[in-house]
Write a protein that holds these residues in place. Structure first.
Motif, PDB file in Angstrom:
ATOM      1  N   CYS A  23       1.311  -1.302   0.266  1.00 51.03           N
ATOM      2  CA  CYS A  23      -0.073  -0.523   0.455  1.00 51.03           C
ATOM      3  C   CYS A  23       1.257   1.071   0.079  1.00 51.03           C
ATOM      4  O   CYS A  23       2.064   1.201   1.109  1.00 51.03           O
ATOM      5  CB  CYS A  23      -0.850   0.283   1.056  1.00 51.03           C
ATOM      6  N   ASP A  24       0.734   1.783  -1.103  1.00 52.89           N
ATOM      7  CA  ASP A  24       1.568   3.055  -0.883  1.00 52.89           C
ATOM      8  C   ASP A  24      -0.010   4.837  -0.651  1.00 52.89           C
ATOM      9  O   ASP A  24       0.001   4.985  -1.675  1.00 52.89           O
ATOM     10  CB  ASP A  24       1.578   3.032  -2.832  1.00 52.89           C
ATOM     11  N   PRO A  25      -0.320   5.165   0.219  1.00 50.83           N
ATOM     12  CA  PRO A  25      -0.876   6.291   0.656  1.00 50.83           C
ATOM     13  C   PRO A  25      -0.532   7.673   0.590  1.00 50.83           C
ATOM     14  O   PRO A  25      -0.162   7.775  -0.443  1.00 50.83           O
ATOM     15  CB  PRO A  25      -0.530   5.914   2.377  1.00 50.83           C
ATOM     16  N   ILE A  26      -1.596   8.418   0.198  1.00 49.48           N
ATOM     17  CA  ILE A  26      -1.472   9.596  -0.041  1.00 49.48           C
ATOM     18  C   ILE A  26      -0.256  10.652   0.565  1.00 49.48           C
ATOM     19  O   ILE A  26       0.192  10.398   2.220  1.00 49.48           O
ATOM     20  CB  ILE A  26      -2.561  10.442  -0.008  1.00 49.48           C
ATOM     21  N   SER A  27       0.284  11.273  -0.369  1.00 45.37           N
ATOM     22  CA  SER A  27       2.156  11.720   0.646  1.00 45.37           C
ATOM     23  C   SER A  27       1.846  12.502   1.331  1.00 45.37           C
ATOM     24  O   SER A  27       0.481  13.775   2.074  1.00 45.37           O
ATOM     25  CB  SER A  27       2.385  12.216  -0.540  1.00 45.37           C
ATOM     26  N   GLY A  28       2.378  11.956   2.938  1.00 45.28           N
ATOM     27  CA  GLY A  28       1.719  13.399   4.267  1.00 45.28           C
ATOM     28  C   GLY A  28       0.922  12.627   4.880  1.00 45.28           C
ATOM     29  O   GLY A  28       0.803  13.056   5.726  1.00 45.28           O
ATOM     30  N   HIS A  29      -0.114  11.627   4.438  1.00 43.38           N
ATOM     31  CA  HIS A  29      -1.202  10.591   5.287  1.00 43.38           C
ATOM     32  C   HIS A  29      -0.397  10.351   6.674  1.00 43.38           C
ATOM     33  O   HIS A  29       1.013   9.359   6.143  1.00 43.38           O
ATOM     34  CB  HIS A  29      -1.872  10.414   4.546  1.00 43.38           C
ATOM     35  N   THR A  30      -0.104  10.354   7.779  1.00 43.63           N
ATOM     36  CA  THR A  30       0.074  10.038   8.848  1.00 43.63           C
ATOM     37  C   THR A  30      -0.532   8.477   9.216  1.00 43.63           C
ATOM     38  O   THR A  30       0.336   7.427   9.646  1.00 43.63           O
ATOM     39  CB  THR A  30       0.808  10.663  10.008  1.00 43.63           C
ATOM     40  N   ALA A  31      -1.419   8.439   9.198  1.00 44.19           N
ATOM     41  CA  ALA A  31      -2.264   7.169   9.372  1.00 44.19           C
ATOM     42  C   ALA A  31      -2.369   6.647   8.564  1.00 44.19           C
ATOM     43  O   ALA A  31      -2.889   7.078   7.265  1.00 44.19           O
ATOM     44  CB  ALA A  31      -3.722   7.519  10.216  1.00 44.19           C
ATOM     45  N   LEU A  32      -2.180   5.321   8.591  1.00 43.81           N
ATOM     46  CA  LEU A  32      -2.866   3.790   7.316  1.00 43.81           C
ATOM     47  C   LEU A  32      -3.844   2.994   7.967  1.00 43.81           C
ATOM     48  O   LEU A  32      -3.334   2.260   9.304  1.00 43.81           O
ATOM     49  CB  LEU A  32      -1.325   3.964   6.567  1.00 43.81           C
ATOM     50  N   TYR A  33      -4.331   2.490   7.350  1.00 43.90           N
ATOM     51  CA  TYR A  33      -5.365   1.049   8.188  1.00 43.90           C
ATOM     52  C   TYR A  33      -5.209   0.043   6.297  1.00 43.90           C
ATOM     53  O   TYR A  33      -5.103   0.182   5.557  1.00 43.90           O
ATOM     54  CB  TYR A  33      -7.088   1.843   8.102  1.00 43.90           C
ATOM     55  N   TRP A  34      -5.142  -0.968   7.265  1.00 47.76           N
ATOM     56  CA  TRP A  34      -5.835  -2.031   6.484  1.00 47.76           C
ATOM     57  C   TRP A  34      -7.463  -3.024   7.080  1.00 47.76           C
ATOM     58  O   TRP A  34      -7.443  -2.885   8.288  1.00 47.76           O
ATOM     59  CB  TRP A  34      -4.707  -3.354   7.051  1.00 47.76           C
ATOM     60  N   TYR A  35      -7.709  -3.151   5.549  1.00 51.53           N
ATOM     61  CA  TYR A  35      -9.304  -3.811   6.110  1.00 51.53           C
ATOM     62  C   TYR A  35      -9.202  -5.144   5.016  1.00 51.53           C
ATOM     63  O   TYR A  35      -8.409  -5.078   4.063  1.00 51.53           O
ATOM     64  CB  TYR A  35     -10.141  -2.614   5.551  1.00 51.53           C
ATOM     65  N   ARG A  36     -10.126  -5.375   5.410  1.00 52.23           N
ATOM     66  CA  ARG A  36      -9.971  -6.944   4.795  1.00 52.23           C
ATOM     67  C   ARG A  36     -11.868  -7.285   4.450  1.00 52.23           C
ATOM     68  O   ARG A  36     -12.563  -6.562   5.958  1.00 52.23           O
ATOM     69  CB  ARG A  36      -9.785  -8.214   5.166  1.00 52.23           C
ATOM     70  N   GLN A  37     -12.464  -6.965   3.172  1.00 48.42           N
ATOM     71  CA  GLN A  37     -13.487  -7.430   2.454  1.00 48.42           C
ATOM     72  C   GLN A  37     -13.756  -8.958   2.111  1.00 48.42           C
ATOM     73  O   GLN A  37     -13.520  -8.808   1.137  1.00 48.42           O
ATOM     74  CB  GLN A  37     -13.707  -6.352   2.345  1.00 48.42           C
ATOM     75  N   SER A  38     -14.434  -9.647   2.703  1.00 40.19           N
ATOM     76  CA  SER A  38     -14.786 -10.390   1.935  1.00 40.19           C
ATOM     77  C   SER A  38     -16.116 -10.574   1.384  1.00 40.19           C
ATOM     78  O   SER A  38     -16.835  -9.870   1.668  1.00 40.19           O
ATOM     79  CB  SER A  38     -15.352 -11.656   3.158  1.00 40.19           C
ATOM     80  N   LEU A  39     -16.423 -11.124   0.201  1.00 39.13           N
ATOM     81  CA  LEU A  39     -18.013 -11.359  -0.363  1.00 39.13           C
ATOM     82  C   LEU A  39     -19.277 -11.284   0.169  1.00 39.13           C
ATOM     83  O   LEU A  39     -19.651 -11.940   1.102  1.00 39.13           O
ATOM     84  CB  LEU A  39     -17.891 -13.122  -1.639  1.00 39.13           C
ATOM     85  N   ARG A  64      -0.512 -15.377  11.532  1.00 43.98           N
ATOM     86  CA  ARG A  64       0.042 -15.561   9.675  1.00 43.98           C
ATOM     87  C   ARG A  64       0.582 -13.772   9.160  1.00 43.98           C
ATOM     88  O   ARG A  64       0.732 -13.679   8.507  1.00 43.98           O
ATOM     89  CB  ARG A  64      -1.121 -17.056   9.498  1.00 43.98           C
ATOM     90  N   PHE A  65      -0.590 -13.050  10.377  1.00 48.12           N
ATOM     91  CA  PHE A  65      -0.744 -12.185   9.846  1.00 48.12           C
ATOM     92  C   PHE A  65      -0.325 -10.878  10.436  1.00 48.12           C
ATOM     93  O   PHE A  65       0.177 -11.246  11.468  1.00 48.12           O
ATOM     94  CB  PHE A  65      -1.974 -11.366   9.927  1.00 48.12           C
ATOM     95  N   PHE A  66       0.814  -9.782   9.711  1.00 47.39           N
ATOM     96  CA  PHE A  66       1.871  -9.371   9.640  1.00 47.39           C
ATOM     97  C   PHE A  66       1.503  -8.402   8.887  1.00 47.39           C
ATOM     98  O   PHE A  66       1.474  -7.851   7.867  1.00 47.39           O
ATOM     99  CB  PHE A  66       3.213  -9.802  10.513  1.00 47.39           C
ATOM    100  N   ALA A  67       1.628  -6.722   9.613  1.00 49.93           N
ATOM    101  CA  ALA A  67       2.008  -5.907   8.718  1.00 49.93           C
ATOM    102  C   ALA A  67       3.521  -4.459   8.823  1.00 49.93           C
ATOM    103  O   ALA A  67       3.252  -4.596  10.329  1.00 49.93           O
ATOM    104  CB  ALA A  67       0.873  -4.869   8.465  1.00 49.93           C
ATOM    105  N   VAL A  68       3.628  -4.044   8.792  1.00 52.22           N
ATOM    106  CA  VAL A  68       4.910  -3.418   8.700  1.00 52.22           C
ATOM    107  C   VAL A  68       4.692  -2.227   8.154  1.00 52.22           C
ATOM    108  O   VAL A  68       4.084  -1.729   6.784  1.00 52.22           O
ATOM    109  CB  VAL A  68       6.127  -3.521   8.399  1.00 52.22           C
ATOM    110  N   ARG A  69       5.726  -0.957   7.826  1.00 52.17           N
ATOM    111  CA  ARG A  69       5.711   0.515   7.754  1.00 52.17           C
ATOM    112  C   ARG A  69       7.028   1.786   8.122  1.00 52.17           C
ATOM    113  O   ARG A  69       7.098   2.472   8.444  1.00 52.17           O
ATOM    114  CB  ARG A  69       4.032   1.358   8.345  1.00 52.17           C
ATOM    115  N   PRO A  70       7.953   0.569   8.068  1.00 51.67           N
ATOM    116  CA  PRO A  70       8.921   1.016   8.157  1.00 51.67           C
ATOM    117  C   PRO A  70       9.840   2.457   8.043  1.00 51.67           C
ATOM    118  O   PRO A  70      10.264   2.772   8.979  1.00 51.67           O
ATOM    119  CB  PRO A  70      10.541  -0.010   7.325  1.00 51.67           C
ATOM    120  N   GLU A  71       9.221   3.564   7.296  1.00 54.53           N
ATOM    121  CA  GLU A  71       9.270   4.559   7.318  1.00 54.53           C
ATOM    122  C   GLU A  71       8.262   5.720   7.441  1.00 54.53           C
ATOM    123  O   GLU A  71       8.339   6.460   6.612  1.00 54.53           O
ATOM    124  CB  GLU A  71      10.579   4.497   5.714  1.00 54.53           C
ATOM    125  N   GLY A  72       7.137   5.106   7.783  1.00 54.41           N
ATOM    126  CA  GLY A  72       6.465   5.832   7.484  1.00 54.41           C
ATOM    127  C   GLY A  72       5.632   6.126   6.574  1.00 54.41           C
ATOM    128  O   GLY A  72       4.298   7.031   7.027  1.00 54.41           O
TER     129      GLY A  72
END
Lengths: 115, 114
Positions: A23-39, A64-72
């Motif tokens: 995921c590449d967010p909007i430049s300057g946005h500090t908040a980032l979210y992941w969601y999962r949508q099943s059918l 089994r699920f892991f997420a990172v955002r090393p440089e914000g």
């Protein structure tokens, strides 16, 4: 960039394989979210980053699920030993800050299919 | 904890007619309330939000919503529906944890017929 970019848009993998979704967010946005949508369901919260740190990972279904955002900025959602039940559209969203009043901008999603 | 309910799985309306998509909420304190829309095969898009102030909120694409504290409702409305409004609509409050978790329900599918 102008919007939230997610890659790949589609991913087909076999049960047991490892998958990374970016995921590449909007430049300057500090908040980032992941969601999962099943059918047929609404988006299900997975994890929230404020800057580089995961402020809330209570929605991750198991280890089994892991997420990172090393440089914000860019974030990667990692799924180990994929299972058929992991098949879903994974949505990323970014926001300008931690306030509950802020609007989220969503990406188009990464559709994961586990065979 | 904050929660919302969208009592209708689907709303059908003819083009040109007014539409209403219902949302009721349960919350402690003063709520932030949001409507998002999901067009087919696309991500969610913000429509409008209520934070404080005027109870009638105007948003994108001609949509509006009225915050009604006594009825704990935040119904989405549009005076004249378009076929292109057909989509999945989500009402969502944040959780009361100081950041925007946005707990979504299953949404309401709006079908506008020509």
């Amino acid at each position: 960039g102008a919007g939230v970019s997610q890659t790949p848009s589609n991913k087909v993998t076999e049960k047991g394989k490892y998958v990374e979704l970016r995921c590449d967010p909007i430049s300057g946005h500090t908040a980032l979210y992941w969601y999962r949508q099943s059918l047929g369901q609404g988006p299900e919260f997975l994890i929230y980053f404020q800057g580089t740190g995961a402020a809330d990972d209570s929605g991750l279904p198991n280890d089994r699920f892991f997420a990172v955002r090393p440089e914000g900025s860019v974030s990667t959602l990692k799924i180990q030993r994929t299972e058929r039940g992991d098949s879903a559209v994974y949505l990323c969203a970014s926001g300008s800050g931690p306030s509950g009043a802020n609007v989220l901008t969503f990406g188009a999603g990464s559709r994961l299919t586990v065979l | 904890a904050q929660s919302v309910a969208q009592p209708e799985d689907q709303v059908n309306v003819a083009e040109g007619n007014p539409l209403t998509v219902k949302c009721t909420y349960s919350v402690s304190g003063n709520p932030y309330l949001f409507w998002y829309v999901q067009y087919p095969n696309r991500g969610l898009q913000f429509l409008l939000k209520y934070i404080t102030g005027d109870n009638l909120v105007k948003g994108s694409y001609g949509f509006e919503a009225e915050f009604n504290k006594s009825q704990t409702s935040f119904h989405l409305k549009k005076p004249s529906a378009l076929v292109s409004d057909s989509a999945l609509y989500f009402c969502a409050p944040p959780t009361n944890t100081g950041f925007q978790k946005l707990v979504f329900g299953t949404g309401t599918r709006l079908l506008v017929s020509p």
